[in-house]
Design an enzyme around this catalytic site. Structure first.
Site, short mmCIF file in Angstrom:
data_model
loop_
_atom_site.label_atom_id
_atom_site.label_comp_id
_atom_site.label_asym_id
_atom_site.label_seq_id
_atom_site.Cartn_x
_atom_site.Cartn_y
_atom_site.Cartn_z
N ASP A 1 0.82 -1.22 0.00
CA ASP A 1 0.00 0.00 0.00
C ASP A 1 0.85 1.26 0.00
OD1 ASP A 1 -1.73 -2.11 0.61
OD2 ASP A 1 -3.13 -0.75 1.62
N ARG B 1 -0.22 5.02 16.78
CA ARG B 1 -0.40 6.12 15.83
C ARG B 1 0.14 7.46 16.31
NH1 ARG B 1 -0.01 2.34 12.87
NH2 ARG B 1 -1.79 0.96 12.65
N ASP C 1 -7.47 4.70 11.90
CA ASP C 1 -6.07 5.15 11.91
C ASP C 1 -5.86 6.52 11.28
OD1 ASP C 1 -5.06 3.03 13.38
OD2 ASP C 1 -4.87 1.76 11.60
N SER D 1 -5.18 -7.73 5.99
CA SER D 1 -4.68 -6.42 6.39
C SER D 1 -4.13 -6.59 7.82
CB SER D 1 -5.80 -5.40 6.37
OG SER D 1 -5.37 -4.23 7.03
N1 ARG Z 1 -9.33 -1.97 14.34
C1 ARG Z 1 -8.09 -1.73 15.01
C2 ARG Z 1 -8.05 -0.32 15.55
O1 ARG Z 1 -8.79 0.50 15.11
C3 ARG Z 1 -6.89 -2.06 14.16
C4 ARG Z 1 -6.67 -1.18 12.93
C5 ARG Z 1 -5.45 -1.52 12.09
N2 ARG Z 1 -5.35 -2.91 11.78
C6 ARG Z 1 -5.27 -3.46 10.56
N3 ARG Z 1 -5.24 -4.76 10.49
N4 ARG Z 1 -5.22 -2.75 9.46
O2 ARG Z 1 -7.29 -0.01 16.44
#
Ligand code: ARG
Length: 403
Positions: A16, A96, A125, A179
């Site tokens: 990505d 993050r 995110d 993912s």
């Molecule tokens: N749903 C989780 C959160 O909002 C993980 C998000 C990222 N994970 C991913 N497999 N892309 O904290």
């Protein structure tokens, strides 16, 4: 509109963000600096360098943030026993703000007026990255290609990759991977078959823990030392925060600890289903509650538990760098002054259970609580009066016919 002069991209080296890198160069025609954070995701980071070099990136930053991640983000959160919606240990949420902090730092250093990330328009995110950048430097613009370009699906993404000769990774079975977001605290797995919450997650969706059924038949005993609310040693050996969490991830992973299959409510407004593996974090949460159980005053402990869901929601929603999170943090940190001592746990087939705890600052009094003769003055008649007065209004209520 301000002209974008230089961009710092949060770059994993994966598919990505490699596409995003190419797209940014083409769309803005300016220099893109890549920033790859080592958060203990357990992947080789050198491919990130090679991939960035391949598309002509001159300034490539690969920074080891493992200690900062654990000591300044994971441990403060652990002091609160934070869980979102009662179960999620916030492994992606807490990473993050740290990444955003370094994006902003590098942007200032290299004179970039924009940062970019690879989070999609449906997730949490993007919110976390951007709220953090807003709070740290309002002059920096955030570019979110997923919300701007006309690639709308993973299929189209793969087509774009093919067209631009960007290598497409596949999982162990040769399929497009889930993912995945991984760091020292957790692995989060979403997408593909997991998008149907009625489907049982296949075994290959789990990345770093064994199925508890296959975990060793003999339990393992581990002792964790705490100082001021933070874990500092494992089995008597002092360790740095990142080393300690790494050690517990290994132990927990082998015993199938910290698996979670969850449907959660995203801040953006939709439900999503994911698999989480938080082996070391789960052991630490259990141990931290264990040491707090003997060192925290009752009202202090209960107050912490009241604010915990609010604090966890702030982190989940991306408000790490917000005044209300810092206020709650001050309260939580203040509570930890005497949270020191040792907790012993038994790890066995998916569970981590406290089996003993001890502290030089303990509030526990065996002499007070004992069923045997006690030397401490405790007048049993006081209990009678205590109950009589607490029962006063209940008797009035019952006499009136409250039920
Ligand atoms: N749903 C989780 C959160 O909002 C993980 C998000 C990222 N994970 C991913 N497999 N892309 O904290």
């Amino acid at each position: 509109m301000t002209k974008i002069e230089k961009i710092v991209l949060s770059y994993s080296g994966g598919l990505d963000t490699s596409i995003i890198l190419k797209w940014l160069q083409e769309t803005y025609g300016c220099e893109v600096v890549t920033f790859t954070a080592d958060l203990g995701q357990g992947e080789e980071l050198e491919p990130a360098r090679a991939n960035a070099e391949m598309v002509g990136v001159k300034d490539i930053r690969i920074v080891d943030l493992r200690e900062e991640f654990v000591s300044d983000f994971v441990f403060p959160m652990l002091r609160a026993n934070a869980l979102y919606e009662g179960q999620y240990l916030l492994g992606s949420s807490i990473a993050r703000p740290l990444i955003a902090k370094h994006l902003v730092g590098i942007a200032r250093e290299v004179g970039a007026n924009a940062v970019a990330h690879g989070a999609t328009g449906k997730g949490n995110d993007q919110i976390r990255f951007e709220l953090a950048v807003n709070a740290l430097d309002p002059s920096i613009k955030v570019i979110a290609p997923w919300r701007q370009w006309n690639i709308r699906s993973r299929m189209q993404l793969l087509e774009y990759a093919e067209k631009h000769h960007i290598p497409v990774p596949s999982d162990k079975r040769g399929e497009a991977p889930f993912s995945i977001d991984a760091n020292l605290l957790h692995t989060s797995t979403e997408g593909k078959i997991l998008e149907n919450p009625a489907e049982v997650a296949p075994d290959h969706a789990y990345q770093r823990t064994v199925d508890p059924v296959d975990a060793p038949d003999t339990p393992e005993i581990v002792t964790i030392g705490f100082d001021w609310g933070d874990p500092v040693s494992v089995n008597g050996k002092s360790m740095t925060p990142a080393a300690l969490l790494t050690e517990l991830n290994g132990l927990g992973g082998r015993h199938g600890i910290g698996r979670l299959d969850l449907v959660e409510n995203r801040f953006i407004g939709m439900k999503s289903r994911g698999i989480y593996e938080t082996p070391g974090g789960t052991i630490l949460l259990t141990a931290h509650r264990g040491i707090e159980s003997i060192t925290l005053d009752r009202a202090a402990a209960h107050l912490k538990d009241e604010i915990m869901p609010r604090y966890a929601e702030l982190i989940y929603n991306g408000f790490w760098f917000a005044p209300e999170r810092e206020m709650l943090q001050a309260l939580i940190d203040h509570s930890q002054a005497f949270v020191s001592g040792e907790v012993t746990l038994r790890l066995y087939k998916g569970s981590a259970s406290v089996i003993s705890r001890a502290s030089p600052c303990s509030l526990y009094s065996a002499d007070l609580v004992t069923f045997e003769e006690s030397t401490i003055a405790f007048d049993h008649h006081d209990a009678e009066g205590f109950i009589r007065l607490n029962g006063l209004r209940l008797r009035s209520w019952a006499v009136r016919g409250g039920r």
